[in-house]
Design a protein around this motif. Sequence first.
Motif, PDB file in Angstrom:
ATOM      1  N   GLU A 152      42.265  41.600  47.014  1.00 13.52           N
ATOM      2  CA  GLU A 152      41.309  40.687  47.640  1.00 13.52           C
ATOM      3  C   GLU A 152      41.170  39.404  46.821  1.00 13.52           C
ATOM      4  O   GLU A 152      41.023  38.309  47.379  1.00 13.52           O
ATOM      5  N   TYR A 153      41.220  39.532  45.508  1.00 14.94           N
ATOM      6  CA  TYR A 153      41.144  38.361  44.628  1.00 14.94           C
ATOM      7  C   TYR A 153      42.319  37.411  44.924  1.00 14.94           C
ATOM      8  O   TYR A 153      42.139  36.199  45.036  1.00 14.94           O
ATOM      9  N   MET A 154      43.503  37.996  45.078  1.00 17.14           N
ATOM     10  CA  MET A 154      44.687  37.176  45.395  1.00 17.14           C
ATOM     11  C   MET A 154      44.513  36.488  46.748  1.00 17.14           C
ATOM     12  O   MET A 154      44.848  35.313  46.906  1.00 17.14           O
ATOM     13  N   ASN A 155      43.955  37.198  47.725  1.00 16.55           N
ATOM     14  CA  ASN A 155      43.732  36.607  49.055  1.00 16.55           C
ATOM     15  C   ASN A 155      42.776  35.417  48.998  1.00 16.55           C
ATOM     16  O   ASN A 155      42.988  34.403  49.654  1.00 16.55           O
ATOM     17  N   ILE A 156      41.711  35.572  48.201  1.00 14.70           N
ATOM     18  CA  ILE A 156      40.671  34.534  48.156  1.00 14.70           C
ATOM     19  C   ILE A 156      41.097  33.349  47.290  1.00 14.70           C
ATOM     20  O   ILE A 156      40.959  32.191  47.692  1.00 14.70           O
ATOM     21  N   TYR A 157      41.615  33.642  46.085  1.00 15.07           N
ATOM     22  CA  TYR A 157      41.843  32.583  45.093  1.00 15.07           C
ATOM     23  C   TYR A 157      43.308  32.186  44.921  1.00 15.07           C
ATOM     24  O   TYR A 157      43.616  31.275  44.155  1.00 15.07           O
ATOM     25  N   LYS A 158      44.192  32.892  45.619  1.00 15.65           N
ATOM     26  CA  LYS A 158      45.636  32.591  45.556  1.00 15.65           C
ATOM     27  C   LYS A 158      46.167  32.639  44.124  1.00 15.65           C
ATOM     28  O   LYS A 158      47.051  31.881  43.747  1.00 15.65           O
ATOM     29  N   SER A 159      45.584  33.518  43.329  1.00  6.88           N
ATOM     30  CA  SER A 159      46.066  33.704  41.953  1.00  6.88           C
ATOM     31  C   SER A 159      45.774  35.135  41.521  1.00  6.88           C
ATOM     32  O   SER A 159      45.001  35.846  42.155  1.00  6.88           O
ATOM     33  N   SER A 160      46.394  35.544  40.431  1.00  8.42           N
ATOM     34  CA  SER A 160      46.254  36.915  39.944  1.00  8.42           C
ATOM     35  C   SER A 160      44.942  37.107  39.192  1.00  8.42           C
ATOM     36  O   SER A 160      44.589  36.306  38.324  1.00  8.42           O
ATOM     37  N   LEU A 161      44.223  38.166  39.520  1.00  5.85           N
ATOM     38  CA  LEU A 161      42.981  38.492  38.815  1.00  5.85           C
ATOM     39  C   LEU A 161      43.258  38.729  37.335  1.00  5.85           C
ATOM     40  O   LEU A 161      42.533  38.245  36.469  1.00  5.85           O
ATOM     41  N   ASP A 162      44.325  39.465  37.058  1.00  6.15           N
ATOM     42  CA  ASP A 162      44.669  39.774  35.663  1.00  6.15           C
ATOM     43  C   ASP A 162      44.925  38.496  34.865  1.00  6.15           C
ATOM     44  O   ASP A 162      44.437  38.346  33.742  1.00  6.15           O
ATOM     45  N   ASP A 163      45.682  37.566  35.457  1.00  2.93           N
ATOM     46  CA  ASP A 163      45.967  36.296  34.772  1.00  2.93           C
ATOM     47  C   ASP A 163      44.689  35.495  34.546  1.00  2.93           C
ATOM     48  O   ASP A 163      44.517  34.852  33.498  1.00  2.93           O
ATOM     49  N   ALA A 164      43.789  35.539  35.534  1.00  3.98           N
ATOM     50  CA  ALA A 164      42.524  34.803  35.410  1.00  3.98           C
ATOM     51  C   ALA A 164      41.690  35.361  34.256  1.00  3.98           C
ATOM     52  O   ALA A 164      41.112  34.599  33.472  1.00  3.98           O
ATOM     53  N   VAL A 165      41.624  36.685  34.137  1.00  4.11           N
ATOM     54  CA  VAL A 165      40.866  37.316  33.044  1.00  4.11           C
ATOM     55  C   VAL A 165      41.504  36.987  31.696  1.00  4.11           C
ATOM     56  O   VAL A 165      40.804  36.621  30.747  1.00  4.11           O
ATOM     57  N   ILE A 166      42.822  37.084  31.636  1.00  4.72           N
ATOM     58  CA  ILE A 166      43.528  36.788  30.376  1.00  4.72           C
ATOM     59  C   ILE A 166      43.312  35.330  29.971  1.00  4.72           C
ATOM     60  O   ILE A 166      43.081  35.013  28.805  1.00  4.72           O
ATOM     61  N   GLY A 167      43.353  34.429  30.951  1.00 10.14           N
ATOM     62  CA  GLY A 167      43.215  33.001  30.660  1.00 10.14           C
ATOM     63  C   GLY A 167      41.806  32.585  30.280  1.00 10.14           C
ATOM     64  O   GLY A 167      41.623  31.536  29.660  1.00 10.14           O
ATOM     65  N   ASP A 168      40.812  33.397  30.634  1.00  8.76           N
ATOM     66  CA  ASP A 168      39.423  32.972  30.448  1.00  8.76           C
ATOM     67  C   ASP A 168      38.677  33.750  29.371  1.00  8.76           C
ATOM     68  O   ASP A 168      37.506  33.480  29.113  1.00  8.76           O
ATOM     69  N   THR A 169      39.334  34.733  28.759  1.00 11.25           N
ATOM     70  CA  THR A 169      38.692  35.533  27.716  1.00 11.25           C
ATOM     71  C   THR A 169      39.580  35.536  26.479  1.00 11.25           C
ATOM     72  O   THR A 169      40.697  35.019  26.514  1.00 11.25           O
ATOM     73  N   SER A 170      39.095  36.123  25.407  1.00 12.56           N
ATOM     74  CA  SER A 170      39.899  36.131  24.178  1.00 12.56           C
ATOM     75  C   SER A 170      39.591  37.359  23.334  1.00 12.56           C
ATOM     76  O   SER A 170      38.607  38.071  23.552  1.00 12.56           O
ATOM     77  N   GLY A 171      40.452  37.597  22.355  1.00 11.27           N
ATOM     78  CA  GLY A 171      40.221  38.627  21.341  1.00 11.27           C
ATOM     79  C   GLY A 171      40.126  40.040  21.882  1.00 11.27           C
ATOM     80  O   GLY A 171      40.763  40.407  22.874  1.00 11.27           O
ATOM     81  N   ASP A 172      39.284  40.829  21.219  1.00  9.58           N
ATOM     82  CA  ASP A 172      39.132  42.244  21.588  1.00  9.58           C
ATOM     83  C   ASP A 172      38.485  42.404  22.960  1.00  9.58           C
ATOM     84  O   ASP A 172      38.772  43.364  23.681  1.00  9.58           O
ATOM     85  N   TYR A 173      37.620  41.473  23.309  1.00 11.75           N
ATOM     86  CA  TYR A 173      36.983  41.507  24.638  1.00 11.75           C
ATOM     87  C   TYR A 173      38.051  41.414  25.722  1.00 11.75           C
ATOM     88  O   TYR A 173      38.077  42.211  26.667  1.00 11.75           O
ATOM     89  N   ARG A 174      38.957  40.453  25.567  1.00 10.74           N
ATOM     90  CA  ARG A 174      40.053  40.311  26.530  1.00 10.74           C
ATOM     91  C   ARG A 174      40.922  41.566  26.542  1.00 10.74           C
ATOM     92  O   ARG A 174      41.254  42.091  27.605  1.00 10.74           O
ATOM     93  N   ARG A 175      41.278  42.062  25.367  1.00 10.49           N
ATOM     94  CA  ARG A 175      42.142  43.243  25.271  1.00 10.49           C
ATOM     95  C   ARG A 175      41.507  44.453  25.979  1.00 10.49           C
ATOM     96  O   ARG A 175      42.178  45.212  26.657  1.00 10.49           O
ATOM     97  N   PHE A 176      40.193  44.600  25.820  1.00 11.39           N
ATOM     98  CA  PHE A 176      39.505  45.737  26.427  1.00 11.39           C
ATOM     99  C   PHE A 176      39.471  45.618  27.950  1.00 11.39           C
ATOM    100  O   PHE A 176      39.771  46.579  28.667  1.00 11.39           O
ATOM    101  N   LEU A 177      39.116  44.424  28.461  1.00 16.25           N
ATOM    102  CA  LEU A 177      39.076  44.234  29.911  1.00 16.25           C
ATOM    103  C   LEU A 177      40.454  44.443  30.528  1.00 16.25           C
ATOM    104  O   LEU A 177      40.580  45.085  31.587  1.00 16.25           O
ATOM    105  N   VAL A 178      41.494  43.912  29.878  1.00 18.03           N
ATOM    106  CA  VAL A 178      42.856  44.070  30.395  1.00 18.03           C
ATOM    107  C   VAL A 178      43.262  45.544  30.388  1.00 18.03           C
ATOM    108  O   VAL A 178      43.931  46.020  31.308  1.00 18.03           O
ATOM    109  N   THR A 179      42.821  46.295  29.377  1.00 19.07           N
ATOM    110  CA  THR A 179      43.094  47.740  29.334  1.00 19.07           C
ATOM    111  C   THR A 179      42.474  48.433  30.534  1.00 19.07           C
ATOM    112  O   THR A 179      43.094  49.280  31.173  1.00 19.07           O
TER     113      THR A 179
END
Length: 345
Positions: free
Chosen positions: A312-339
């Motif tokens: 649904e995220y791809m349908n709405i925003y025409k981009s990958s949810l995973d890429d958006a999270v990776i691009g907007d977070t950092s460090g251990d917080y990013r690593r945990f969300l991506v996990t």
Amino acid sequence: MKSFKKIFSTKSKSSHSPESSFKIGGMGSLKVLDVTPSPEEDSEKLKKAFQGLGTDEEGIIEILGHRDASQRKKIRETYQKLYNESLIDAIHSELSGDFRKAVILWTYDPSERDARLANEALNSKKRGIKNLEIIVEMSCASSPQHLAAVRQAYCSLFDCSLEEDIVASVSSMPLKKILLGLVASFRYDKELVDMDVANLEADRLHEAIKTKELVHDDVVFILSTRNFYQLRATFDCYQKKHGNSIDKDIMKLGKGDLESLLKMVILCIDTPEKHFAEVIGTSIIGLGTDEDSLTRGIVTRAEIDMMKIRGEYMNIYKSSLDDAVIGDTSGDYRRFLVTLLGGKI
């Protein structure tokens, strides 16, 4: 009421190896080891991760980020028995920032997590419809059993009912009436639909919107007591009979808190994956990141329907949810969300 008619009726190399195979349950994104270590073993590894020179954040993510709710519960109980210390307290003292908040929310039992999020929202100095999202989500985008467990957890944790805090915290009478109806409900949870009732109630909802009676008793009754499959059929009838989707007709009346809340209720019932895709998208897009909403969106849905939310995220925003999270977070917080999203950095 007429009777309802049914219309729907790899093996791991080693549990200790980082290359162990994973399994994903249902439409969730959480990857759980095919063969998991015992709760005692996980507890001992977590204790070691907390001790020594510096915290082993990667070790914490590797364990907790690959355990489902029942496994995390056993780890919490075992850790308490082994060390006479709360695992949540240990995480709180060793981690910090958004990473700490995300790991703690994930480690809680899901019903306790939602009860705490609801309490935090109701007692926040911030006021507004966004603060009430969690209450709508646990009432309209979760199972009736989960909502009942949240209400029970709320009473145990805060010595009052969720309903009492809604009455005390929400000043708007219309919003209060809808929220109380939603949280007090225990819906039937099987895939049963009566199309005659769907047609009748679609007309009743249309009449209430036409006459601007959005908190009419019939509206509150329909939205808070009918099972989700019945309501989806009602919304479908509404659109076929009256030309517009029900949420569009509601938003034509205005963009105030009442209209926004009802739109959220309908979206969470009809297509929860769209609601959560928008929660995550809104938290990322724009000036600054709303980490609380981003964390809630991922943590509460990783075991439920994150694969649908991704689509649904791809349908709405025409981009990958995973890429958006990776691009907007950092460090251990990013690593945990991506996990939790089933990825790896």
